[in-house]
Design a protein around this motif. Sequence first.
Motif, PDB file in Angstrom:
ATOM      1  N   ASP A 193       9.732   3.735   3.287  1.00 54.38           N
ATOM      2  CA  ASP A 193      10.388   4.289   2.094  1.00 54.38           C
ATOM      3  C   ASP A 193       9.391   4.567   0.976  1.00 54.38           C
ATOM      4  N   GLY A 194       8.255   5.133   1.346  1.00 52.43           N
ATOM      5  CA  GLY A 194       7.281   5.526   0.348  1.00 52.43           C
ATOM      6  C   GLY A 194       6.390   4.422  -0.168  1.00 52.43           C
ATOM      7  N   GLN A 195       6.533   3.210   0.360  1.00 56.07           N
ATOM      8  CA  GLN A 195       5.676   2.104  -0.030  1.00 56.07           C
ATOM      9  C   GLN A 195       4.945   1.566   1.189  1.00 56.07           C
ATOM     10  N   LEU A 196       3.848   0.861   0.935  1.00 54.62           N
ATOM     11  CA  LEU A 196       3.151   0.157   2.002  1.00 54.62           C
ATOM     12  C   LEU A 196       3.761  -1.230   2.155  1.00 54.62           C
ATOM     13  N   VAL A 197       4.015  -1.627   3.391  1.00 63.13           N
ATOM     14  CA  VAL A 197       4.472  -2.980   3.678  1.00 63.13           C
ATOM     15  C   VAL A 197       3.480  -3.589   4.657  1.00 63.13           C
ATOM     16  N   GLY A 198       2.883  -4.709   4.269  1.00 60.76           N
ATOM     17  CA  GLY A 198       1.893  -5.360   5.117  1.00 60.76           C
ATOM     18  C   GLY A 198       2.269  -6.798   5.386  1.00 60.76           C
ATOM     19  N   GLY A 199       2.035  -7.245   6.612  1.00 61.82           N
ATOM     20  CA  GLY A 199       2.292  -8.632   6.982  1.00 61.82           C
ATOM     21  C   GLY A 199       1.038  -9.264   7.547  1.00 61.82           C
ATOM     22  N   GLY A 200       0.821 -10.536   7.212  1.00 66.62           N
ATOM     23  CA  GLY A 200      -0.355 -11.215   7.722  1.00 66.62           C
ATOM     24  C   GLY A 200      -0.436 -12.641   7.233  1.00 66.62           C
ATOM     25  N   SER A 201      -1.600 -13.230   7.390  1.00 65.93           N
ATOM     26  CA  SER A 201      -1.773 -14.653   7.101  1.00 65.93           C
ATOM     27  C   SER A 201      -2.360 -14.872   5.714  1.00 65.93           C
ATOM     28  N   LEU A 202      -2.058 -16.039   5.170  1.00 70.99           N
ATOM     29  CA  LEU A 202      -2.679 -16.520   3.938  1.00 70.99           C
ATOM     30  C   LEU A 202      -3.611 -17.684   4.242  1.00 70.99           C
ATOM     31  N   THR A 203      -3.117 -18.597   5.069  1.00 70.59           N
ATOM     32  CA  THR A 203      -3.889 -19.758   5.507  1.00 70.59           C
ATOM     33  C   THR A 203      -3.662 -19.917   7.003  1.00 70.59           C
ATOM     34  N   LEU A 204      -4.186 -20.993   7.565  1.00 65.23           N
ATOM     35  CA  LEU A 204      -3.949 -21.260   8.983  1.00 65.23           C
ATOM     36  C   LEU A 204      -2.476 -21.468   9.286  1.00 65.23           C
ATOM     37  N   TRP A 205      -1.684 -21.849   8.251  1.00 65.50           N
ATOM     38  CA  TRP A 205      -0.305 -22.227   8.499  1.00 65.50           C
ATOM     39  C   TRP A 205       0.712 -21.419   7.722  1.00 65.50           C
ATOM     40  N   SER A 206       0.293 -20.421   6.987  1.00 66.45           N
ATOM     41  CA  SER A 206       1.258 -19.663   6.209  1.00 66.45           C
ATOM     42  C   SER A 206       0.858 -18.197   6.132  1.00 66.45           C
ATOM     43  N   GLY A 207       1.855 -17.370   5.848  1.00 60.80           N
ATOM     44  CA  GLY A 207       1.609 -15.940   5.756  1.00 60.80           C
ATOM     45  C   GLY A 207       2.519 -15.314   4.725  1.00 60.80           C
ATOM     46  N   ALA A 208       2.559 -13.977   4.717  1.00 54.13           N
ATOM     47  CA  ALA A 208       3.374 -13.266   3.739  1.00 54.13           C
ATOM     48  C   ALA A 208       3.630 -11.851   4.225  1.00 54.13           C
ATOM     49  N   VAL A 209       4.707 -11.270   3.684  1.00 52.77           N
ATOM     50  CA  VAL A 209       4.979  -9.853   3.824  1.00 52.77           C
ATOM     51  C   VAL A 209       4.954  -9.276   2.417  1.00 52.77           C
ATOM     52  N   ASP A 210       4.093  -8.280   2.189  1.00 49.30           N
ATOM     53  CA  ASP A 210       3.894  -7.711   0.857  1.00 49.30           C
ATOM     54  C   ASP A 210       4.360  -6.268   0.805  1.00 49.30           C
ATOM     55  N   TRP A 211       4.894  -5.886  -0.359  1.00 52.54           N
ATOM     56  CA  TRP A 211       5.222  -4.493  -0.662  1.00 52.54           C
ATOM     57  C   TRP A 211       4.199  -3.998  -1.683  1.00 52.54           C
ATOM     58  N   ILE A 212       3.504  -2.905  -1.355  1.00 55.65           N
ATOM     59  CA  ILE A 212       2.468  -2.344  -2.219  1.00 55.65           C
ATOM     60  C   ILE A 212       2.878  -0.936  -2.631  1.00 55.65           C
ATOM     61  N   ASP A 213       2.845  -0.680  -3.922  1.00 54.68           N
ATOM     62  CA  ASP A 213       3.216   0.638  -4.427  1.00 54.68           C
ATOM     63  C   ASP A 213       2.203   1.687  -3.981  1.00 54.68           C
ATOM     64  N   TRP A 214       2.707   2.834  -3.561  1.00 55.97           N
ATOM     65  CA  TRP A 214       1.855   3.946  -3.147  1.00 55.97           C
ATOM     66  C   TRP A 214       2.076   5.130  -4.099  1.00 55.97           C
ATOM     67  N   PRO A 215       1.006   5.755  -4.602  1.00 55.40           N
ATOM     68  CA  PRO A 215      -0.401   5.558  -4.238  1.00 55.40           C
ATOM     69  C   PRO A 215      -1.192   4.681  -5.200  1.00 55.40           C
ATOM     70  N   SER A 216      -0.509   3.972  -6.120  1.00 59.95           N
ATOM     71  CA  SER A 216      -1.246   3.179  -7.113  1.00 59.95           C
ATOM     72  C   SER A 216      -1.944   1.978  -6.482  1.00 59.95           C
ATOM     73  N   MET A 217      -1.459   1.529  -5.313  1.00 64.20           N
ATOM     74  CA  MET A 217      -2.008   0.377  -4.584  1.00 64.20           C
ATOM     75  C   MET A 217      -1.882  -0.915  -5.391  1.00 64.20           C
ATOM     76  N   LYS A 218      -0.783  -1.024  -6.127  1.00 63.92           N
ATOM     77  CA  LYS A 218      -0.504  -2.247  -6.869  1.00 63.92           C
ATOM     78  C   LYS A 218       0.520  -3.085  -6.116  1.00 63.92           C
ATOM     79  N   LEU A 219       0.269  -4.389  -6.039  1.00 65.66           N
ATOM     80  CA  LEU A 219       1.187  -5.292  -5.358  1.00 65.66           C
ATOM     81  C   LEU A 219       2.483  -5.389  -6.152  1.00 65.66           C
ATOM     82  N   LYS A 220       3.615  -5.137  -5.480  1.00 65.48           N
ATOM     83  CA  LYS A 220       4.911  -5.133  -6.155  1.00 65.48           C
ATOM     84  C   LYS A 220       5.759  -6.352  -5.805  1.00 65.48           C
TER      85      LYS A 220
END
Length: 277
Positions: A193-220
């Motif tokens: 929907d016009g935004q970047l959505v990325g999933g991955g790790s933060l530590t060995l035991w935790s992670g996150a799913v992030d929404w990033i505004d496009w094209p400003s590349m700011k974490l929303k």
Amino acid sequence: MIRKTMRSGLTALVLLLSCLSVAAAPDRFDGAIEHARLVGAVQLEGEMFHVQGLELDGRRIWVTSVDQKNRKGYIHEFDRRTGKLLRRLELTDGAKYHPGGISISGGSIWVPVAELKPKSSSVLVEIDADSLQVRRKIHVADHLGCVAASGRNLVAGNWDSQLLYIFDLADTARVRVVPNPSPTHYQDMKFVDGQLVGGGSLTLWSGAVDWIDWPSMKLKRTLRAGAIGPVRPLGRGGPYTGEGMAIEGRELYVVPEDGPSRLFHFRLDDRGEGRPA
């Protein structure tokens, strides 16, 4: 047999607890994915190795995996309804055998294939989704581990996604490189929907799913992902831990197990489009 039994038992425990969002501390999340309810899972048939990327359409599922022992990389295609393996394509390109997070756009699947070390080299491979024929390759002088595609735009993350490479397919010689606005080490990225959505790790035991505004590349927005036992939805990787993530609106899919693997389907609730970062 004992190993398989233990693995099954641990995985069952993960599924039993996956819908709980119990925080032991304000900065810790011990559920599976924040504001998400497990809907079901599909067993993926056929041999797979260390899972890297996930993508799907109405009929098919694609998963990339790396056979580290034999230094080979693959993309596997499955029937979305049955989980039956349809085809497999080897992606190995000399020293580059590590496929990463993948993305589909305009009938093409984009796959980064890299050397298995930081600050190395990779190739972004465009594959026809119907024929699995390679359409083109873009060579990059860095390790790229994930890519999101939308029209003429590609965004790819390097090792641990510390940097994000932005390509315009009309002129691939000109590349913009920006710092990752999030601490998340993206394993898979998509345009949604016009935004970047990325999933991955933060530590060995935790992670996150992030929404990033496009094209400003700011974490929303951000959703937390936790860990219970050796299987974690968006973990760092390990003996039984894959890294694939795909999203369709509020439908979130992960492949947290290396082969034999299952596609887990989560549904985000009304708050599940993320919370302010």
